[in-house]
Design a protein around this motif. Sequence first.
Motif, PDB file in Angstrom:
ATOM      1  N   GLU A 202      16.067 -15.548  14.306  1.00  0.00           N
ATOM      2  CA  GLU A 202      15.707 -16.948  14.592  1.00  0.00           C
ATOM      3  C   GLU A 202      14.134 -16.819  15.289  1.00  0.00           C
ATOM      4  OE1 GLU A 202      16.568 -20.051  18.129  1.00  0.00           O
ATOM      5  OE2 GLU A 202      18.176 -18.679  17.464  1.00  0.00           O
ATOM      6  N   ALA A 203      14.168 -15.611  16.241  1.00  0.00           N
ATOM      7  CA  ALA A 203      12.784 -15.410  16.677  1.00  0.00           C
ATOM      8  C   ALA A 203      12.325 -14.012  16.818  1.00  0.00           C
ATOM      9  CB  ALA A 203      12.507 -15.980  18.032  1.00  0.00           C
ATOM     10  N   VAL A 204      11.246 -13.377  16.783  1.00  0.00           N
ATOM     11  CA  VAL A 204      11.120 -11.955  16.776  1.00  0.00           C
ATOM     12  C   VAL A 204       9.925 -11.840  17.745  1.00  0.00           C
ATOM     13  CG1 VAL A 204      10.273  -9.941  15.829  1.00  0.00           C
ATOM     14  CG2 VAL A 204      11.800 -11.435  14.572  1.00  0.00           C
ATOM     15  N   ALA A 205       9.987 -11.094  18.719  1.00  0.00           N
ATOM     16  CA  ALA A 205       9.071 -10.603  19.830  1.00  0.00           C
ATOM     17  C   ALA A 205       8.752  -9.182  19.476  1.00  0.00           C
ATOM     18  CB  ALA A 205       9.605 -10.509  21.305  1.00  0.00           C
ATOM     19  N   LEU A 206       7.391  -9.068  19.000  1.00  0.00           N
ATOM     20  CA  LEU A 206       6.831  -7.871  18.308  1.00  0.00           C
ATOM     21  C   LEU A 206       6.118  -7.152  19.289  1.00  0.00           C
ATOM     22  CD1 LEU A 206       6.871  -6.047  15.847  1.00  0.00           C
ATOM     23  CD2 LEU A 206       4.851  -7.555  14.839  1.00  0.00           C
ATOM     24  N   PHE A 207       6.268  -5.999  19.562  1.00  0.00           N
ATOM     25  CA  PHE A 207       5.417  -5.230  20.388  1.00  0.00           C
ATOM     26  C   PHE A 207       5.151  -3.704  19.937  1.00  0.00           C
ATOM     27  CE2 PHE A 207       8.188  -7.608  23.073  1.00  0.00           C
ATOM     28  CZ  PHE A 207       7.258  -8.187  24.144  1.00  0.00           C
ATOM     29  N   ALA A 208       3.929  -3.090  20.241  1.00  0.00           N
ATOM     30  CA  ALA A 208       3.636  -1.676  19.832  1.00  0.00           C
ATOM     31  C   ALA A 208       3.151  -1.205  20.950  1.00  0.00           C
ATOM     32  CB  ALA A 208       2.626  -1.789  18.478  1.00  0.00           C
ATOM     33  N   ILE A 209       3.215   0.208  20.698  1.00  0.00           N
ATOM     34  CA  ILE A 209       2.414   0.964  21.972  1.00  0.00           C
ATOM     35  C   ILE A 209       1.891   2.180  21.420  1.00  0.00           C
ATOM     36  CG2 ILE A 209       4.619   2.432  22.161  1.00  0.00           C
ATOM     37  CD1 ILE A 209       4.007   2.619  25.122  1.00  0.00           C
ATOM     38  N   ARG A 210       0.737   2.323  21.747  1.00  0.00           N
ATOM     39  CA  ARG A 210      -0.214   3.602  21.417  1.00  0.00           C
ATOM     40  C   ARG A 210      -0.541   4.376  22.488  1.00  0.00           C
ATOM     41  NH1 ARG A 210      -5.194   2.440  20.438  1.00  0.00           N
ATOM     42  NH2 ARG A 210      -5.134   3.578  18.404  1.00  0.00           N
ATOM     43  N   ARG A 211      -0.770   5.608  22.280  1.00  0.00           N
ATOM     44  CA  ARG A 211      -1.280   6.641  23.215  1.00  0.00           C
ATOM     45  C   ARG A 211      -2.554   7.341  22.590  1.00  0.00           C
ATOM     46  NH1 ARG A 211       2.990  11.451  25.578  1.00  0.00           N
ATOM     47  NH2 ARG A 211       1.408  12.130  27.154  1.00  0.00           N
ATOM     48  N   GLN A 212      -3.594   7.350  23.643  1.00  0.00           N
ATOM     49  CA  GLN A 212      -4.690   7.889  23.465  1.00  0.00           C
ATOM     50  C   GLN A 212      -5.015   8.874  24.853  1.00  0.00           C
ATOM     51  OE1 GLN A 212      -6.655   7.885  21.048  1.00  0.00           O
ATOM     52  NE2 GLN A 212      -5.823   5.815  19.709  1.00  0.00           N
ATOM     53  N   PRO A 213      -5.883  10.128  24.340  1.00  0.00           N
ATOM     54  CA  PRO A 213      -6.345  10.433  23.050  1.00  0.00           C
ATOM     55  C   PRO A 213      -5.096  11.154  22.344  1.00  0.00           C
ATOM     56  CG  PRO A 213      -6.895  12.114  24.790  1.00  0.00           C
ATOM     57  CD  PRO A 213      -6.490  10.836  25.552  1.00  0.00           C
ATOM     58  N   LEU A 214      -5.207  10.970  21.005  1.00  0.00           N
ATOM     59  CA  LEU A 214      -3.959  11.497  20.140  1.00  0.00           C
ATOM     60  C   LEU A 214      -3.567  12.878  20.374  1.00  0.00           C
ATOM     61  CD1 LEU A 214      -4.886   9.688  16.975  1.00  0.00           C
ATOM     62  CD2 LEU A 214      -3.257   8.901  18.700  1.00  0.00           C
ATOM     63  N   ILE A 215      -4.767  13.886  20.954  1.00  0.00           N
ATOM     64  CA  ILE A 215      -4.280  15.196  21.157  1.00  0.00           C
ATOM     65  C   ILE A 215      -3.088  15.323  22.384  1.00  0.00           C
ATOM     66  CG2 ILE A 215      -6.131  15.231  22.859  1.00  0.00           C
ATOM     67  CD1 ILE A 215      -4.773  18.096  20.729  1.00  0.00           C
ATOM     68  N   ASP A 216      -3.126  14.490  23.166  1.00  0.00           N
ATOM     69  CA  ASP A 216      -1.986  14.229  24.375  1.00  0.00           C
ATOM     70  C   ASP A 216      -0.415  14.142  23.673  1.00  0.00           C
ATOM     71  OD1 ASP A 216      -3.904  14.994  26.416  1.00  0.00           O
ATOM     72  OD2 ASP A 216      -3.854  12.693  27.021  1.00  0.00           O
ATOM     73  N   GLN A 217      -0.761  13.193  22.735  1.00  0.00           N
ATOM     74  CA  GLN A 217       0.751  13.152  21.994  1.00  0.00           C
ATOM     75  C   GLN A 217       1.011  14.247  21.260  1.00  0.00           C
ATOM     76  OE1 GLN A 217       0.543   9.451  19.759  1.00  0.00           O
ATOM     77  NE2 GLN A 217       2.591   9.432  18.850  1.00  0.00           N
ATOM     78  N   ALA A 218       0.362  14.736  20.491  1.00  0.00           N
ATOM     79  CA  ALA A 218       0.505  16.169  19.770  1.00  0.00           C
ATOM     80  C   ALA A 218       1.191  17.020  20.771  1.00  0.00           C
ATOM     81  CB  ALA A 218      -0.834  16.506  18.984  1.00  0.00           C
ATOM     82  N   ILE A 219       0.540  17.263  21.863  1.00  0.00           N
ATOM     83  CA  ILE A 219       0.947  18.251  22.995  1.00  0.00           C
ATOM     84  C   ILE A 219       2.494  18.077  23.218  1.00  0.00           C
ATOM     85  CG2 ILE A 219       0.525  18.983  25.326  1.00  0.00           C
ATOM     86  CD1 ILE A 219      -2.498  18.833  24.725  1.00  0.00           C
ATOM     87  N   SER A 220       2.523  16.478  23.707  1.00  0.00           N
ATOM     88  CA  SER A 220       3.851  16.228  24.191  1.00  0.00           C
ATOM     89  C   SER A 220       4.964  16.717  23.000  1.00  0.00           C
ATOM     90  CB  SER A 220       3.673  14.648  24.434  1.00  0.00           C
ATOM     91  OG  SER A 220       4.897  14.367  24.941  1.00  0.00           O
ATOM     92  N   ARG A 221       4.581  16.183  21.642  1.00  0.00           N
ATOM     93  CA  ARG A 221       5.442  16.548  20.630  1.00  0.00           C
ATOM     94  C   ARG A 221       5.766  17.930  20.553  1.00  0.00           C
ATOM     95  NH1 ARG A 221       4.328  12.215  15.814  1.00  0.00           N
ATOM     96  NH2 ARG A 221       5.459  13.519  14.646  1.00  0.00           N
ATOM     97  N   ALA A 222       4.790  18.831  20.590  1.00  0.00           N
ATOM     98  CA  ALA A 222       4.775  20.302  20.506  1.00  0.00           C
ATOM     99  C   ALA A 222       5.828  20.750  21.507  1.00  0.00           C
ATOM    100  CB  ALA A 222       3.560  20.974  20.355  1.00  0.00           C
ATOM    101  N   ARG A 223       5.546  20.601  22.714  1.00  0.00           N
ATOM    102  CA  ARG A 223       6.461  21.103  24.047  1.00  0.00           C
ATOM    103  C   ARG A 223       7.885  20.466  23.727  1.00  0.00           C
ATOM    104  NH1 ARG A 223       6.287  21.640  29.709  1.00  0.00           N
ATOM    105  NH2 ARG A 223       3.790  22.497  29.483  1.00  0.00           N
ATOM    106  N   ALA A 224       8.056  19.426  23.276  1.00  0.00           N
ATOM    107  CA  ALA A 224       9.316  18.678  23.085  1.00  0.00           C
ATOM    108  C   ALA A 224      10.306  19.464  22.128  1.00  0.00           C
ATOM    109  CB  ALA A 224       9.294  17.391  22.703  1.00  0.00           C
ATOM    110  N   GLN A 225       9.374  19.706  20.854  1.00  0.00           N
ATOM    111  CA  GLN A 225       9.959  20.154  19.836  1.00  0.00           C
ATOM    112  C   GLN A 225      10.368  21.771  20.087  1.00  0.00           C
ATOM    113  OE1 GLN A 225      10.883  19.492  16.979  1.00  0.00           O
ATOM    114  NE2 GLN A 225       9.754  17.866  16.181  1.00  0.00           N
ATOM    115  N   LEU A 226       9.627  22.663  20.850  1.00  0.00           N
ATOM    116  CA  LEU A 226       9.894  23.989  21.376  1.00  0.00           C
ATOM    117  C   LEU A 226      10.939  24.128  22.316  1.00  0.00           C
ATOM    118  CD1 LEU A 226       6.196  25.320  21.209  1.00  0.00           C
ATOM    119  CD2 LEU A 226       8.057  25.752  19.608  1.00  0.00           C
TER     120      LEU A 226
END
Length: 285
Positions: A107-131
């Motif tokens: 009936e209705a959609v509330a659409l949200f998106a989230i971004r994180r900058q700089p992207l290197i921080d996101q890669a660091i977070s992903r790497a730490r979580a994976q390990l």
Amino acid sequence: MKLTLILGTQRSGSTLLCREVEGLGGLGVPEEHLLPILRPPRPDLYGPGDVISALEEGIAPDLPGVTGVKLMVSYAGPIHHYVTGREAVDDVEALLGVIGWAQEAFEAVALFAIRRQPLIDQAISRARAQLTDIWHRNFADAVDAVPAVAPALLYEEILRELPLVLAESAALDEVISACGESVLTLDYDHLVEDRAQVLAAIGAHAQASGLLPLGRQADRPLRKIIPPAEGAQIRAGFEAWLSAAPMGADAALLEEAGLGVWESTSGSTGPGDIEDRKVSAGSPR
């Protein structure tokens, strides 16, 4: 039924955003409710009805007419196949297809998106979580709950994650641009630092989209696994390591993806001087 749909990429702050949206009340319980029909993906078995059933898990007990879900870029392909019956060309087509389906099915959609900058921080977070296999940390957790990781091992994992981060972020940016005013795009640091302002914007967008947020504000349950000072140290160490490392398989992978190495704008390895720039041209997607 109405839907709160949150778009994000891994380690972009999407879980924190989901918790804040749930805390507002009236917008469902957005979590990764689609995972049970994604492990493994089965387009021969699942269809639109199965997606609807999965989404019903996001209905809050006190408000049966609203549900919520988090849709990661990496999940969009199989879900698109389930709801349209065909395979998408890329993540952008998959995301836009799922959004279009949702706008017709609900009936209705509330659409949200989230971004994180700089992207290197996101890669660091992903790497730490994976390990470490630690993806989130509550305020009640011990400060030393995250085990240490050998720097070289962490840097190698960051290098592996970077192409994925860049490709998924580029796809999300393209979808955000295509959706125009129908999507409210939030920044991770803004969400962390200016909570009241961001919650007000979320409530206003949800209301404009046809939902009725209740305006609550729950206690914030999550905190950063990597504090800012530690993140700056990792960035500086990674840049120094990458500059000194011989061109190997991981660097070649970056080049094949159309990506360059991280450069310092002033030649310094200080964390404030690191900026995510692509040395070589090309699309990461």
